[in-house]
Design an enzyme around this catalytic site. Structure first.
Site, PDB file in Angstrom:
ATOM      1  N   ARG A  49       0.831  -1.203   0.000  1.00  0.00           N
ATOM      2  CA  ARG A  49       0.000   0.000   0.000  1.00  0.00           C
ATOM      3  C   ARG A  49       0.864   1.251   0.000  1.00  0.00           C
ATOM      4  NH1 ARG A  49       2.620   2.056   3.197  1.00  0.00           N
ATOM      5  NH2 ARG A  49       2.540   2.041   5.472  1.00  0.00           N
ATOM      6  N   GLU A  80      -0.583  11.677   7.147  1.00  0.00           N
ATOM      7  CA  GLU A  80       0.528  10.935   7.750  1.00  0.00           C
ATOM      8  C   GLU A  80       0.637  11.256   9.233  1.00  0.00           C
ATOM      9  OE1 GLU A  80       1.937   8.003   6.495  1.00  0.00           O
ATOM     10  OE2 GLU A  80       2.250   9.291   4.748  1.00  0.00           O
ATOM     11  N   GLY A 123       8.763   0.388   3.453  1.00  0.00           N
ATOM     12  CA  GLY A 123       7.718   1.349   3.787  1.00  0.00           C
ATOM     13  C   GLY A 123       6.450   1.162   2.981  1.00  0.00           C
ATOM     14  N   SER A 139       4.937  -4.403   3.536  1.00  0.00           N
ATOM     15  CA  SER A 139       5.028  -5.841   3.305  1.00  0.00           C
ATOM     16  C   SER A 139       4.591  -6.581   4.571  1.00  0.00           C
ATOM     17  CB  SER A 139       6.452  -6.242   2.920  1.00  0.00           C
ATOM     18  OG  SER A 139       7.336  -6.097   4.005  1.00  0.00           O
ATOM     19  N   ASP A 163      -2.708   0.311   7.651  1.00  0.00           N
ATOM     20  CA  ASP A 163      -2.066  -0.624   6.724  1.00  0.00           C
ATOM     21  C   ASP A 163      -2.912  -1.875   6.506  1.00  0.00           C
ATOM     22  OD1 ASP A 163      -0.092   1.224   6.862  1.00  0.00           O
ATOM     23  OD2 ASP A 163       1.373  -0.069   7.866  1.00  0.00           O
TER      24      ASP A 163
HETATM   25  P1  ADP Z   1       7.439  -2.825   5.628  1.00  0.00           P
HETATM   26  O1  ADP Z   1       6.116  -3.197   6.201  1.00  0.00           O
HETATM   27  O2  ADP Z   1       7.632  -1.371   5.483  1.00  0.00           O
HETATM   28  O3  ADP Z   1       7.757  -3.548   4.354  1.00  0.00           O
HETATM   29  P2  ADP Z   1       8.374  -3.972   8.093  1.00  0.00           P
HETATM   30  O4  ADP Z   1       9.694  -3.853   8.783  1.00  0.00           O
HETATM   31  O5  ADP Z   1       7.166  -3.498   8.797  1.00  0.00           O
HETATM   32  O6  ADP Z   1       8.564  -3.264   6.682  1.00  0.00           O
HETATM   33  O7  ADP Z   1       8.110  -5.493   7.739  1.00  0.00           O
HETATM   34  C1  ADP Z   1       9.089  -6.223   7.046  1.00  0.00           C
HETATM   35  C2  ADP Z   1       9.192  -7.636   7.614  1.00  0.00           C
HETATM   36  O8  ADP Z   1       8.102  -8.443   7.113  1.00  0.00           O
HETATM   37  C3  ADP Z   1      10.452  -8.327   7.156  1.00  0.00           C
HETATM   38  O9  ADP Z   1      11.526  -8.042   8.018  1.00  0.00           O
HETATM   39  C4  ADP Z   1      10.046  -9.786   7.179  1.00  0.00           C
HETATM   40  O10 ADP Z   1      10.171 -10.308   8.481  1.00  0.00           O
HETATM   41  C5  ADP Z   1       8.562  -9.748   6.823  1.00  0.00           C
HETATM   42  N1  ADP Z   1       8.366  -9.980   5.371  1.00  0.00           N
HETATM   43  C6  ADP Z   1       7.979  -9.095   4.429  1.00  0.00           C
HETATM   44  N2  ADP Z   1       7.918  -9.647   3.195  1.00  0.00           N
HETATM   45  C7  ADP Z   1       8.276 -10.940   3.354  1.00  0.00           C
HETATM   46  C8  ADP Z   1       8.422 -12.059   2.466  1.00  0.00           C
HETATM   47  N3  ADP Z   1       8.168 -11.952   1.148  1.00  0.00           N
HETATM   48  N4  ADP Z   1       8.807 -13.230   2.998  1.00  0.00           N
HETATM   49  C9  ADP Z   1       9.065 -13.351   4.326  1.00  0.00           C
HETATM   50  N5  ADP Z   1       8.950 -12.353   5.198  1.00  0.00           N
HETATM   51  C10 ADP Z   1       8.567 -11.157   4.747  1.00  0.00           C
HETATM   52 MG    MG Z   2       5.398  -2.598   8.116  1.00  0.00          MG
END
Ligand code: ADP
Ligand code: MG
Length: 387
Positions: A28, A34, A125, A128, A173
């Site tokens: 997203r 913000e 950011g 994920s 989110d």
């Molecule tokens: P954002 O939400 O901004 O991408 P976050 O630090 O909140 O960053 O979340 C990222 C964490 O989510 C990663 O450190 C990992 O643990 C998990 N993660 C995200 N994508 C994947 C993936 N494709 N496979 C496994 N873990 C993932």
């Molecule tokens: Mg996050």
């Protein structure tokens, strides 16, 4: 990536047989609003094309076995009959949390094999983390033949992020990842979770995300500090008007009157939140009535407020916003996400997207010697079952 290719990847990891399901969870981007979510205010996110796929199949032994293409050789394993706690590998907590909370709710689940494949960058950011949580729940519900109300699903995933990832995030989110709508952004009221979808005309607007590729950790306590400063402001305003429960309730007049009673820094934090809520609502109106120039100016004002009053920007991000505003066909640009690095979001006329991407990468490269990752995206649906 095609469904056939996703299934081939799954079979390579887990072997053939059984009926495969494919779930998609998008990332997203927040267009405006913000640091308003935890102040019970307004946000304006949309789901984007970069995404995480969950290819899965049921197991009969009550075990959950998950692999991710990003972490080759590492497997997350848990049993639905035992207590699911935080554990290793670290990334598995984004799977463990949602499953533990589904079990705690009494949802009858079945075991699964699951391969996670992403085009959504991790830690950039673009949330994920929420995509992982929401995709996990969708996969588990699909295999069990269960369903869940969308708001309950988002709240469950938010709690998973609090309890299993130790991130005290707001509700934005998970809500947009669950409930996004193609070609629309969502004006979300973080107080009562009511929402309004606002169309984004593809012929007139393209959203471009520019990843600065920097993440300044500083001391890491900035987010908590901002939250405390907001709470301090609420306590102060609450003394004059007990109906004020959050900065959401503070009017511009109350803000100005209260100026003398607050420290300069707490006043500026409050001013950002009060102004940002106003801008978010105005922005939605501007898009609805196709006043794009004005919408773009609101984005720029949002950025300036985050930079000067909330103090969560960094030089790289300021440079990207400034550069974007000087490029042809750009209505507006601002930092997006929590701050201290990460991404900017820009509203660009479709015919100028190509030159935008080229020129912003080039300018950033010559100023900071960093390759920015820049992509255009349209708004997509929230998480769903593809097959
Ligand atoms: P954002 O939400 O901004 O991408 P976050 O630090 O909140 O960053 O979340 C990222 C964490 O989510 C990663 O450190 C990992 O643990 C998990 N993660 C995200 N994508 C994947 C993936 N494709 N496979 C496994 N873990 C993932
Ligand atoms: Mg996050």
């Amino acid at each position: 990536m095609t469904l056939a290719k996703l299934k081939t990847e799954f079979t390579r990891e887990f072997g053939s047989g059984g009926r495969l399901h494919v779930i998609r969870a998008p990332g997203r981007v927040n267009l405006i609003g913000e640091h308003t979510d935890y102040n019970e205010g307004f946000v304006f996110p949309m789901a984007i094309e970069p995404q995480i796929f969950f290819v899965c199949r049921p197991r009969t032994d009550g075990k959950v076995v998950v692999k991710s293409s990003l972490f080759p050789g590492s497997t997350a394993e848990m049993s639905l009959s035992g207590r699911i706690t935080k554990g290793e590998p670290k990334w598995s907590n984004y799977v463990r949390g949602p499953i533990a909370l589904l079990l705690a709710k009494g949802v009858p689940l079945v075991g699964m094999d699951c391969l996670i494949i992403n085009t959504l960058p991790m830690g950039g950011g673009l949330s994920s983390s929420a995509a992982m949580e929401v995709g996990t729940v969708r996969a588990m519900l699909t295999l069990a033949g269960e369903s869940m109300d969308e708001s309950a699903l988002a709240q469950l995933c938010q709690k998973a992020e609090h309890d299993f990832a130790d991130v005290p995030c707001g509700i934005m989110d998970q809500t947009i990842v669950v409930s996004g709508k193609a070609d629309h952004a969502m004006l979300l009221d973080c107080r009562d979770l009511s929402r309004r979808f606002v169309p984004l005309d593809k012929d007139e607007l393209t959203v471009v995300v520019t990843n600065s590729m920097v993440k300044h950790e500083l001391s890491g306590g900035e987010y908590a500090e901002r939250r405390q400063q907001c709470e301090e402001a609420v306590r102060y305003f609450g003394k004059t008007d007990p109906a004020i429960r959050a900065l959401r309730d503070v009017t511009r007049e109350q803000l100005e009157t209260g100026r003398t009673g607050l420290s300069d820094v707490v006043f500026r934090r409050a001013r950002h939140v009060v102004g940002e809520n106003e801008r978010c609502l105005k922005f939605a109106e501007c898009l609805t009535s196709r006043r794009y120039e004005q919408a773009g100016q609101l984005m720029l004002q949002s950025h300036e407020s985050l930079r000067d009053d909330y103090e969560v920007s960094v030089p790289e991000i300021d440079f990207l916003v400034q550069t974007a505003m000087n490029l042809k066909g750009v209505y507006g640009s601002r930092m997006t996400g929590g701050g201290f690095g990460g991404c900017t979001v820009s509203l660009v006329q479709p015919r100028f997207v190509e030159s935008f991407v080229q020129e912003i990468r080039q300018a950033y490269q010559s100023r900071f010697r960093i390759e920015a990752v820049v992509f255009a995206t349209h708004a997509t649906d929230g998480a769903g079952v593809l097959e």
